[in-house]
Design a protein around this motif. Structure first.
Motif, short mmCIF file in Angstrom:
data_model
loop_
_atom_site.label_atom_id
_atom_site.label_comp_id
_atom_site.label_asym_id
_atom_site.label_seq_id
_atom_site.Cartn_x
_atom_site.Cartn_y
_atom_site.Cartn_z
N GLU A 177 0.83 -1.21 0.00
CA GLU A 177 0.00 0.00 0.00
C GLU A 177 0.86 1.26 0.00
OE1 GLU A 177 -2.56 -0.71 3.36
OE2 GLU A 177 -4.11 -1.58 2.08
N ARG A 178 1.97 1.25 0.73
CA ARG A 178 2.88 2.41 0.73
C ARG A 178 3.47 2.66 -0.65
NH1 ARG A 178 4.93 0.28 5.60
NH2 ARG A 178 6.79 -0.45 4.52
N GLU A 179 3.57 1.61 -1.45
CA GLU A 179 4.09 1.74 -2.82
C GLU A 179 3.01 2.23 -3.78
OE1 GLU A 179 7.21 1.50 -3.81
OE2 GLU A 179 7.89 0.97 -1.80
N GLY A 180 1.79 2.43 -3.27
CA GLY A 180 0.71 2.96 -4.11
C GLY A 180 -0.07 1.90 -4.87
N VAL A 181 0.00 0.65 -4.42
CA VAL A 181 -0.71 -0.43 -5.09
C VAL A 181 -1.78 -0.97 -4.14
CG1 VAL A 181 -0.45 -2.76 -6.04
CG2 VAL A 181 1.31 -1.06 -6.45
N ASP A 182 -2.95 -1.25 -4.68
CA ASP A 182 -4.05 -1.83 -3.91
C ASP A 182 -3.88 -3.35 -3.91
OD1 ASP A 182 -6.41 -2.84 -2.87
OD2 ASP A 182 -7.71 -1.54 -4.06
N PRO A 183 -3.40 -3.94 -2.80
CA PRO A 183 -3.13 -5.38 -2.79
C PRO A 183 -4.39 -6.23 -2.95
CG PRO A 183 -2.87 -4.47 -0.59
CD PRO A 183 -3.09 -3.31 -1.51
N LEU A 184 -5.52 -5.74 -2.46
CA LEU A 184 -6.75 -6.51 -2.60
C LEU A 184 -7.22 -6.56 -4.05
CD1 LEU A 184 -8.65 -5.39 0.64
CD2 LEU A 184 -7.18 -7.39 0.29
N LEU A 185 -7.01 -5.48 -4.77
CA LEU A 185 -7.34 -5.46 -6.20
C LEU A 185 -6.43 -6.43 -6.97
CD1 LEU A 185 -8.96 -4.29 -8.54
CD2 LEU A 185 -7.29 -2.43 -8.66
N VAL A 186 -5.16 -6.47 -6.60
CA VAL A 186 -4.23 -7.41 -7.24
C VAL A 186 -4.69 -8.84 -6.98
CG1 VAL A 186 -1.86 -8.29 -7.28
CG2 VAL A 186 -2.27 -5.83 -7.17
N LEU A 187 -5.10 -9.13 -5.74
CA LEU A 187 -5.60 -10.47 -5.42
C LEU A 187 -6.85 -10.81 -6.22
CD1 LEU A 187 -5.04 -10.72 -1.57
CD2 LEU A 187 -3.74 -11.83 -3.38
N ASP A 188 -7.74 -9.84 -6.40
CA ASP A 188 -8.94 -10.06 -7.22
C ASP A 188 -8.55 -10.45 -8.64
OD1 ASP A 188 -10.79 -9.50 -5.24
OD2 ASP A 188 -11.06 -7.40 -5.84
N ARG A 189 -7.60 -9.71 -9.20
CA ARG A 189 -7.18 -9.97 -10.57
C ARG A 189 -6.45 -11.31 -10.70
NH1 ARG A 189 -5.17 -3.87 -12.08
NH2 ARG A 189 -7.27 -3.00 -12.35
N LEU A 190 -5.62 -11.64 -9.71
CA LEU A 190 -4.94 -12.94 -9.74
C LEU A 190 -5.94 -14.08 -9.60
CD1 LEU A 190 -1.73 -12.21 -7.63
CD2 LEU A 190 -1.86 -12.64 -10.10
N ASP A 191 -6.96 -13.87 -8.78
CA ASP A 191 -8.01 -14.88 -8.62
C ASP A 191 -8.74 -15.09 -9.94
OD1 ASP A 191 -9.72 -16.71 -7.31
OD2 ASP A 191 -11.18 -15.12 -6.91
N ALA A 192 -9.00 -13.99 -10.64
CA ALA A 192 -9.68 -14.10 -11.93
C ALA A 192 -8.80 -14.83 -12.95
CB ALA A 192 -10.04 -12.71 -12.46
N SER A 193 -7.51 -14.65 -12.88
CA SER A 193 -6.59 -15.30 -13.82
C SER A 193 -6.31 -16.76 -13.47
CB SER A 193 -5.24 -14.57 -13.86
OG SER A 193 -5.38 -13.29 -14.40
N TYR A 194 -6.04 -17.03 -12.20
CA TYR A 194 -5.60 -18.37 -11.80
C TYR A 194 -6.74 -19.26 -11.32
CZ TYR A 194 -0.71 -17.17 -12.34
OH TYR A 194 0.50 -16.83 -12.87
#
Length: 130
Positions: free
Chosen positions: A94-111
């Motif tokens: 989050e400090r790096e400016g990335v939404d980790p929960l959104l990344v998990l959503d996208r990875l879930d959609a892919s994998y």
């Protein structure tokens, strides 16, 4: 080298010194499976960080976010055992400016079911944790 969980190919990478204490074991690096995203310690990682977008375009392009995200995903197999590490990694991303929960959503959609853990369920549990 192949994944001990599913037999898929793995991508090895160095883990920055300030994140190594969050990685199980004393290895200076880690590897992530291209097929299931399982994380393994890597005693002899390459010197350079690979292009993680070859795994999935949901993974951030910058190493400062990508490495913590991959460590986070790898530790999701046990929220209870890795709670402190997961919390620290979430905060770092989050400090790096990335939404980790959104990344998990996208990875879930892919994998989907191919992932080593149910990413959708873990994401909901992380929301409760936060």
């Amino acid at each position: 080298m192949s994944c001990p969980d599913c037999g898929g190919d793995r991508v090895s990478f160095p883990v920055p010194a300030d994140l190594q204490q969050l990685l199980p074991g004393n290895a200076p690096g880690a590897s992530v499976c291209r097929s299931c995203l399982a994380l393994q310690p890597e005693p002899e990682p390459p010197a350079d960080v690979p292009d993680f977008t070859t795994l999935d375009d949901a993974i951030p392009e910058d190493d400062a976010s990508a490495v913590p995200i991959l460590l986070l995903v790898g530790l999701l197999d046990s929220l209870a055992m890795h709670r402190e590490e997961i919390t620290a990694l979430l905060e770092r991303v989050e400090r790096e400016g990335v939404d980790p929960l959104l990344v998990l959503d996208r990875l879930d959609a892919s994998y989907g079911e191919a992932a080593h853990v149910d990413l959708g369920r873990r994401r909901r549990q992380l929301e409760q944790l936060l």
